[in-house]
Design a protein around this motif. Structure first.
Motif, PDB file in Angstrom:
ATOM      1  N   ASP A   1      29.063 -44.087   5.216  1.00 47.72           N
ATOM      2  CA  ASP A   1      28.757 -45.460   5.012  1.00 47.72           C
ATOM      3  C   ASP A   1      30.135 -45.613   3.862  1.00 47.72           C
ATOM      4  N   ASN A   2      31.319 -44.978   4.047  1.00 44.81           N
ATOM      5  CA  ASN A   2      32.352 -45.056   3.222  1.00 44.81           C
ATOM      6  C   ASN A   2      32.116 -45.048   1.763  1.00 44.81           C
ATOM      7  N   THR A   3      31.267 -44.134   1.378  1.00 44.07           N
ATOM      8  CA  THR A   3      30.928 -43.730  -0.134  1.00 44.07           C
ATOM      9  C   THR A   3      31.751 -42.846  -0.538  1.00 44.07           C
ATOM     10  N   GLN A   4      32.892 -42.409  -1.530  1.00 42.13           N
ATOM     11  CA  GLN A   4      33.248 -41.491  -1.889  1.00 42.13           C
ATOM     12  C   GLN A   4      32.461 -40.358  -2.562  1.00 42.13           C
ATOM     13  N   LEU A   5      32.444 -39.064  -2.315  1.00 41.94           N
ATOM     14  CA  LEU A   5      31.656 -38.008  -2.940  1.00 41.94           C
ATOM     15  C   LEU A   5      32.219 -36.920  -3.321  1.00 41.94           C
ATOM     16  N   SER A   6      32.145 -36.486  -4.531  1.00 37.59           N
ATOM     17  CA  SER A   6      32.876 -35.016  -5.100  1.00 37.59           C
ATOM     18  C   SER A   6      31.971 -33.993  -4.730  1.00 37.59           C
ATOM     19  N   VAL A   7      32.480 -32.971  -4.029  1.00 36.53           N
ATOM     20  CA  VAL A   7      31.841 -31.967  -3.458  1.00 36.53           C
ATOM     21  C   VAL A   7      32.370 -30.557  -3.908  1.00 36.53           C
ATOM     22  N   ASP A   8      31.642 -29.517  -4.427  1.00 43.44           N
ATOM     23  CA  ASP A   8      32.317 -28.248  -4.541  1.00 43.44           C
ATOM     24  C   ASP A   8      31.139 -27.383  -4.218  1.00 43.44           C
ATOM     25  N   GLY A   9      31.575 -26.122  -3.760  1.00 41.67           N
ATOM     26  CA  GLY A   9      30.551 -24.965  -3.431  1.00 41.67           C
ATOM     27  C   GLY A   9      31.224 -23.643  -3.539  1.00 41.67           C
ATOM     28  N   VAL A  10      30.247 -22.687  -3.250  1.00 42.96           N
ATOM     29  CA  VAL A  10      30.580 -21.242  -3.445  1.00 42.96           C
ATOM     30  C   VAL A  10      30.459 -20.760  -1.914  1.00 42.96           C
ATOM     31  N   LEU A  11      31.360 -19.852  -1.565  1.00 40.64           N
ATOM     32  CA  LEU A  11      31.307 -19.157  -0.338  1.00 40.64           C
ATOM     33  C   LEU A  11      31.333 -17.631  -0.492  1.00 40.64           C
ATOM     34  N   PHE A  12      30.073 -17.205   0.435  1.00 42.82           N
ATOM     35  CA  PHE A  12      30.225 -15.860   0.419  1.00 42.82           C
ATOM     36  C   PHE A  12      30.507 -14.894   1.473  1.00 42.82           C
ATOM     37  N   PHE A  13      31.581 -14.044   1.458  1.00 44.71           N
ATOM     38  CA  PHE A  13      31.900 -13.503   2.613  1.00 44.71           C
ATOM     39  C   PHE A  13      32.196 -11.933   2.542  1.00 44.71           C
ATOM     40  N   GLN A  14      32.437 -11.381   3.509  1.00 44.14           N
ATOM     41  CA  GLN A  14      32.683  -9.873   3.662  1.00 44.14           C
ATOM     42  C   GLN A  14      33.666  -9.448   4.433  1.00 44.14           C
ATOM     43  N   VAL A  15      34.412  -8.327   4.275  1.00 46.52           N
ATOM     44  CA  VAL A  15      35.459  -7.729   5.037  1.00 46.52           C
ATOM     45  C   VAL A  15      34.684  -6.851   5.864  1.00 46.52           C
ATOM     46  N   THR A  16      34.683  -6.926   7.411  1.00 48.13           N
ATOM     47  CA  THR A  16      34.239  -6.223   8.458  1.00 48.13           C
ATOM     48  C   THR A  16      34.965  -5.467   9.236  1.00 48.13           C
ATOM     49  N   ASP A  17      36.460  -5.521   9.308  1.00 48.42           N
ATOM     50  CA  ASP A  17      37.415  -5.392  10.237  1.00 48.42           C
ATOM     51  C   ASP A  17      38.637  -4.881   9.279  1.00 48.42           C
ATOM     52  N   PRO A  18      38.965  -4.203   8.624  1.00 48.33           N
ATOM     53  CA  PRO A  18      40.027  -4.012   7.680  1.00 48.33           C
ATOM     54  C   PRO A  18      41.478  -4.250   8.457  1.00 48.33           C
ATOM     55  N   LYS A  19      41.434  -3.563   9.720  1.00 50.51           N
ATOM     56  CA  LYS A  19      42.725  -4.018  10.512  1.00 50.51           C
ATOM     57  C   LYS A  19      43.029  -5.368  10.552  1.00 50.51           C
ATOM     58  N   ARG A  20      42.266  -5.974  11.053  1.00 50.26           N
ATOM     59  CA  ARG A  20      42.459  -7.535  11.454  1.00 50.26           C
ATOM     60  C   ARG A  20      42.352  -8.483  10.020  1.00 50.26           C
ATOM     61  N   ALA A  21      41.835  -8.032   8.893  1.00 47.85           N
ATOM     62  CA  ALA A  21      42.053  -8.468   7.599  1.00 47.85           C
ATOM     63  C   ALA A  21      43.393  -8.090   7.078  1.00 47.85           C
ATOM     64  N   SER A  22      44.016  -7.115   7.473  1.00 45.36           N
ATOM     65  CA  SER A  22      45.511  -6.913   7.120  1.00 45.36           C
ATOM     66  C   SER A  22      46.350  -7.719   7.990  1.00 45.36           C
ATOM     67  N   TYR A  23      45.981  -7.844   9.121  1.00 46.82           N
ATOM     68  CA  TYR A  23      47.133  -8.216   9.972  1.00 46.82           C
ATOM     69  C   TYR A  23      46.776  -9.660  10.824  1.00 46.82           C
TER      70      TYR A  23
END
Length: 318
Positions: free
Chosen positions: A82-104
């Protein structure tokens, strides 16, 4: 001289061997993964514990923490449906599961995740109206996690969850929302008050109805009791009169009974004339006052004609 040169060479060799040994031993901490490259090419991932590599040929190119990592996403302005401006912030939780892909897989998976979280959040919020964004935070969080997790597979990262910390509309919108909430509460208060008055009137009407029914039932029962009492009294009086008449009739048949009846009739006759004279200013006396015995004899003749039965009291009363 030769001995000294030999000692120097031995010392150099010992130092080189020590450096080689130190460089070849790698101790990886718990919940950590190290990516080793050999001559510039991926070779292996070192797991936690004691590991050996070839110095000067192998090198530790990347070090990744396998712990769950919280990542703050910067606040951004989103536009709702409905065309209303809204300021949003958040926090993301993640974990590295494949070190090779995380590197390359990407040059910087943290920046990639942050940017993807922001773009996905803008897309999800843009499909909702302002009121829905406050009501469906869980739906927004799940949508962001699903979108990021699918893309993050190529980066060796697992997105666990996303939580919105704050949703802040403009001050004008906040004021309008506050007014709306106030009006809605006043509306509910008025409705509740009217419902209370309505229920009160219903309760009063029901109470009056029940009271009227109870009164009518009481009056009905009172009339029934009164009628039953009167009926019982009438029966008792009739039975008493009948018993009296039977007694008089029985007494008149005995010796001297008629004499007593004559005396009683004479007394009632005189008493009746006496009471009749007291009811007005006019004095009423018998037509033949000197011949009272003839009146009594006439009365007794009536008694004898009826056989001294139940007609005696009625004749006397009249």
């Amino acid at each position: 001289m030769v001995i000294s040169q030999t000692l120097i060479v031995a010392a150099v060799v010992a130092i080189v061997a020590l450096i080689f040994a130190v460089q070849s031993i790698k101790v990886v901490p718990q919940q950590t993964a190290w990516v080793v490259e050999r001559l510039g090419k991926f070779h292996a991932v070192l797991n936690p514990g004691l590991n050996f590599i070839i110095p000067f040929i192998d090198r530790v190119a990347y070090k990744h923490s396998l712990k769950e990592i919280p990542l703050d996403t910067p606040s951004q302005v989103c536009i709702t449906r409905d065309n209303t401006q809204l300021s949003v912030d958040g926090v993301l939780f993640f974990q590295v599961t494949d070190p090779k892909r995380a590197s390359y897989g990407t040059s910087n998976y943290i920046i990639a995740i942050t940017q993807l979280a922001q773009t996905t959040l803008r897309s999800v919020v843009g499909k909702m109206e302002l009121d829905k964004t406050f009501e469906e935070r869980d739906a927004i969080n799940n949508s962001v996690v699903a979108a990021i997790d699918e893309a993050a597979l190529n980066w060796g990262v697992k997105v666990l969850r996303y939580e919105i910390k704050d949703l802040t509309p403009p001050a004008v919108i906040l004021q309008a929302m506050q007014q709306q909430i106030t009006a809605e509460r006043e509306k509910r208060a008025v409705i509740a008050e009217s419902e209370g008055k309505k229920q009160q009137q219903i309760n009063i009407a029901i109470g009056e109805k029940e009271a009227a029914i109870a009164r009518s039932e009481g009056e009905k029962q009172a009339e029934i009791n009164k009628a039953q009492g009167q009926a019982a009294a009438t029966v008792a009086i009739a039975e008493a009169m009948a018993e009296a008449i039977r007694n008089i009739a029985k007494a008149s048949e005995e010796k001297g009974g008629m004499t007593a009846v004559n005396l009683q009739v004479a007394e009632k006759y005189v008493e009746a004339f006496s009471n009749l004279a007291k009811t007005g200013n006019t004095l009423i006396v018998p037509g033949n006052l000197g011949d009272m015995s003839s009146l009594i004899a006439s009365a007794m003749q009536i008694v004898k004609s009826t056989g001294g039965s139940a007609a005696l009291p009625k004749t006397l009363v009249k």
